[in-house]
Design an enzyme around this catalytic site. Structure first.
Site, PDB file in Angstrom:
ATOM      1  N   GLY A 224       0.819  -1.211   0.000  1.00  0.00           N
ATOM      2  CA  GLY A 224       0.000   0.000   0.000  1.00  0.00           C
ATOM      3  C   GLY A 224       0.850   1.257   0.000  1.00  0.00           C
ATOM      4  O   GLY A 224       0.487   2.278   0.582  1.00  0.00           O
TER       5      GLY A 224
ATOM      6  N   LEU B 287       1.507   3.547  -2.085  1.00  0.00           N
ATOM      7  CA  LEU B 287       1.047   4.772  -2.733  1.00  0.00           C
ATOM      8  C   LEU B 287      -0.153   5.386  -2.028  1.00  0.00           C
ATOM      9  O   LEU B 287      -0.716   6.373  -2.502  1.00  0.00           O
ATOM     10  CB  LEU B 287       0.703   4.496  -4.200  1.00  0.00           C
ATOM     11  N   GLY B 288      -0.543   4.814  -0.902  1.00  0.00           N
ATOM     12  CA  GLY B 288      -1.650   5.359  -0.121  1.00  0.00           C
ATOM     13  C   GLY B 288      -1.214   6.530   0.738  1.00  0.00           C
ATOM     14  O   GLY B 288      -0.077   7.002   0.670  1.00  0.00           O
TER      15      GLY B 288
ATOM     16  N   ASP C 178       2.576  -1.823  -4.479  1.00  0.00           N
ATOM     17  CA  ASP C 178       1.173  -1.401  -4.544  1.00  0.00           C
ATOM     18  C   ASP C 178       0.531  -2.134  -5.713  1.00  0.00           C
ATOM     19  O   ASP C 178       1.237  -2.678  -6.573  1.00  0.00           O
ATOM     20  CB  ASP C 178       1.052   0.116  -4.714  1.00  0.00           C
ATOM     21  N   ILE C 179      -0.784  -2.094  -5.763  1.00  0.00           N
ATOM     22  CA  ILE C 179      -1.497  -2.750  -6.856  1.00  0.00           C
ATOM     23  C   ILE C 179      -1.544  -1.868  -8.097  1.00  0.00           C
ATOM     24  O   ILE C 179      -1.929  -2.303  -9.173  1.00  0.00           O
ATOM     25  CB  ILE C 179      -2.923  -3.144  -6.408  1.00  0.00           C
ATOM     26  N   ARG C 180      -1.136  -0.617  -7.947  1.00  0.00           N
ATOM     27  CA  ARG C 180      -1.099   0.327  -9.062  1.00  0.00           C
ATOM     28  C   ARG C 180       0.267   1.001  -9.083  1.00  0.00           C
ATOM     29  O   ARG C 180       1.050   0.864  -8.136  1.00  0.00           O
ATOM     30  CB  ARG C 180      -2.199   1.389  -8.912  1.00  0.00           C
TER      31      ARG C 180
ATOM     32  N   TYR D 239     -15.266  -1.970   7.957  1.00  0.00           N
ATOM     33  CA  TYR D 239     -13.900  -1.528   8.207  1.00  0.00           C
ATOM     34  C   TYR D 239     -13.521  -1.794   9.666  1.00  0.00           C
ATOM     35  O   TYR D 239     -12.457  -2.349   9.957  1.00  0.00           O
ATOM     36  CB  TYR D 239     -13.761  -0.047   7.887  1.00  0.00           C
TER      37      TYR D 239
ATOM     38  N   LYS E  95     -10.752  -4.420  11.246  1.00  0.00           N
ATOM     39  CA  LYS E  95      -9.651  -3.943  12.076  1.00  0.00           C
ATOM     40  C   LYS E  95      -9.582  -4.698  13.407  1.00  0.00           C
ATOM     41  O   LYS E  95      -8.497  -5.054  13.878  1.00  0.00           O
ATOM     42  CB  LYS E  95      -9.756  -2.438  12.305  1.00  0.00           C
TER      43      LYS E  95
END
Length: 322
Positions: free
Chosen positions: A8, A10-11, A34-36, A141, A145
């Site tokens: 993650g 790029l989050g 990341d996935i992108r 969410y 968590k």
């Protein structure tokens, strides 16, 4: 930490964390995944790899090839987006976490993943919310968590994985745009204050929520991961916070720089119902006592930096257009 894999990347957290980790541990020591893909500093300043965290083999291969001794697992679907697609949120948040923990177990990696104040619920004490308390969230969410906190505890006690985590409040950053979280109204407010001088809040007036400026959040992750594990009684999901604020207090702080800033409201029932479940102010005593948690930014100091940085960005963007 010597060889670090971050998911993650790029989050909202990852964008700043990657830069700081590479400053401390060296560019080649930190693999961003990341996935992108993008042209951001996190991609350009060191090794980057496309990774679907729910693909357990791909996860293991990435960590092994990087010779990772530490996994920082940030990939997740955030609160408002998770509520709009709960099945996807469960599959990503829990499936990705399981892949990450299995990789950490197989390769004997130190492990970090963030939890959230979303892990609490409507029946949790609202003020001075303790470290150990009732957690019965009613959002997907929040459920993911709480489940994640328990799963990390399980992997520590069952397999000896050095798992660590923080219950983050709302995080405010100038580096990345809002990512679909309920507390992202605060980030939106700063961006719109600088861009247009007005903002319409989807969170109601008087709704207090814990917040933290991103530099303090990044510092907390690194400090916890570098702490002596023998001192950690709780280990996973430490309460951390810097301030408890509501929309009007942020607006008042902004008006010190932009006197004509206007704030009005158009409440989003979904995100407001999520916010109503969360604490007004949590107690971070355990984090302070067990590993020395501290913050540098209060509301006004955060506002000073946010307005300055966003003003610089806006000018730079306008100069590119002209």
């Amino acid at each position: 930490m010597k060889r670090i894999l971050v998911t993650g990347a790029l989050g909202q957290i990852g964008s700043d964390l990657i830069v700081k980790l590479r400053q401390i541990y060296g560019d080649e020591a930190v693999l961003a995944t990341d996935i992108r893909q993008s042209q951001s500093e996190a991609v350009q300043s060191g090794p980057f790899r496309l990774l679907d965290v729910t693909d357990s083999k791909a996860f293991y291969d990435a960590a092994k090839e990087h010779r990772a001794d530490t996994i920082i697992h940030l990939a997740a679907l955030l609160s408002a987006r998770a509520e709009s697609n709960p099945a996807l949120a469960w599959n990503l948040n829990m499936g990705g976490l399981l892949s990450a923990l299995e990789t950490a177990r197989a390769l004997s990696c130190q492990f970090f993943t963030p939890s959230s104040i979303a892990a609490f619920g409507a029946d949790t004490p609202k003020r001075a919310t303790p470290q150990d308390t009732l957690q019965r969230p009613l959002t997907m969410y929040g459920v993911s968590k709480v489940s994640g906190e328990l799963l990390c505890d399980y992997y520590h006690h069952k397999y000896g994985v050095d798992t660590r985590g923080l219950r983050f409040p709302g995080l405010i950053s100038h580096s990345a745009p809002p990512g679909g979280g309920t507390t992202d109204y605060a980030v939106d407010m700063y961006w719109e204050a600088v861009r247009s001088g007005s903002y319409t809040s989807y969170i109601a007036k008087g709704t207090y929520l814990d917040m933290m400026y991103m530099p303090d959040a990044i510092s907390a992750i690194i400090t916890l991961m570098e702490a002596d594990g023998c001192r950690l009684k709780h280990r996973n999901a430490f309460n951390v916070t810097a301030m408890s604020v509501e929309p009007e207090s942020i607006a008042a702080s902004i008006r010190r720089h932009i006197p004509d800033f206007k704030l009005d409201y158009q409440v989003d029932p979904v995100r407001q119902s999520i916010a109503n479940e969360w604490p007004d102010a949590i107690d971070a005593t355990c984090a302070r006592e067990e590993w020395g948690f501290d913050v540098q930014y209060d509301l006004n100091r955060m506002t000073d930096d946010m307005v300055s940085k966003l003003t610089e960005k806006l000018r730079a963007d306008q100069s590119k257009i002209s």
